[in-house]
Design a protein around this motif. Structure first.
Motif, short mmCIF file in Angstrom:
data_model
loop_
_atom_site.label_atom_id
_atom_site.label_comp_id
_atom_site.label_asym_id
_atom_site.label_seq_id
_atom_site.Cartn_x
_atom_site.Cartn_y
_atom_site.Cartn_z
N GLN A 51 -37.76 7.29 -12.24
CA GLN A 51 -36.49 7.21 -11.52
C GLN A 51 -35.95 8.58 -11.14
O GLN A 51 -35.08 8.70 -10.29
N CYS A 100 -30.15 -2.34 -11.58
CA CYS A 100 -30.96 -1.14 -11.80
C CYS A 100 -30.35 0.00 -11.00
O CYS A 100 -29.94 -0.19 -9.85
N LEU A 101 -30.31 1.19 -11.60
CA LEU A 101 -29.76 2.36 -10.89
C LEU A 101 -30.55 2.67 -9.62
O LEU A 101 -30.02 3.27 -8.69
N HIS A 142 -36.77 -3.47 -19.54
CA HIS A 142 -36.51 -2.98 -18.18
C HIS A 142 -37.12 -1.58 -17.99
O HIS A 142 -37.80 -1.31 -17.00
N HIS A 146 -40.43 -0.05 -15.76
CA HIS A 146 -40.42 1.10 -14.84
C HIS A 146 -41.66 1.97 -15.04
O HIS A 146 -42.24 2.46 -14.08
ZN LIG Z 1 -34.04 0.30 -13.58
#
Ligand SMILES: [Zn+2]
Length: 171
Positions: A51, A100-101, A142, A146
């Motif tokens: 991310q 989710c960001l 979660h 990722h």
């Molecule tokens: Zn996420």
């Protein structure tokens, strides 16, 4: 303190399985520091290395301050760092609503386990096994997704009934 830019879907790095970390050194410490600072500056409960554009298996999770923790209950390890994490055992199915960001506009009901046992390395490179339950278990699954190049959108039960625009829910 380095707060990094959060990559957004459909950025390719979010859909690519991350490499395991084979040597824990100063670069790992820098990565973990950036993950912690970026998580702290966001409204999320977890953040994975892809991310922030790094395709390595490291993530940070902290459900301690999130109000959803109170409603959904479960374990609470505070700020947890996981390197090369693997789910080794899982029990009970749930269908929580997740966001989710990296996918800021959408929420969805997804399939998750209520309890998981995770094997990972900690920030010092020592193996640890932890059992997480409830809201924290959802957060761990979660973030581990990722690291395998999967987003919560891949876990949606039914795309026509279980996917929501965040703005529609806030109206
Ligand atoms: Zn996420």
């Amino acid at each position: 303190m380095a707060v990094r830019h959060i990559r957004l879907f459909p950025d390719f790095v979010l859909q690519t399985p991350c490499r395991p970390i084979v040597r824990i050194g100063p670069k790992t410490s820098d990565l973990l520091r950036d993950l912690k600072h970026t998580l702290q500056a966001s409204h999320g409960v977890g953040l994975a290395a892809p991310q922030i554009g790094i395709s390595l298996q490291a993530a940070v999770i902290n459900v301690a301050k999130d109000p959803r923790k109170r409603f959904l209950g479960g374990s609470n390890h505070g700020l947890a760092v996981v390197i090369n994490p693997q789910i080794v055992e899982a029990r009970g199915l749930e269908r929580p609503r997740e966001g989710c960001l990296s996918v800021p506009d959408l929420l969805a009901n997804v399939r998750r386990y209520a309890w998981v046992r995770v094997r990972a390395l900690n920030a010092e490179g020592r193996q640890w096994i932890l059992e997480v339950e409830g809201f924290e278990a959802l957060a761990f699954q979660h973030e581990i997704d990722h690291l395998q190049g999967r987003l919560f959108l891949d876990r949606v039960a039914n795309l026509s009934t279980d996917l929501y625009r965040r703005q529609d829910l806030q109206r």
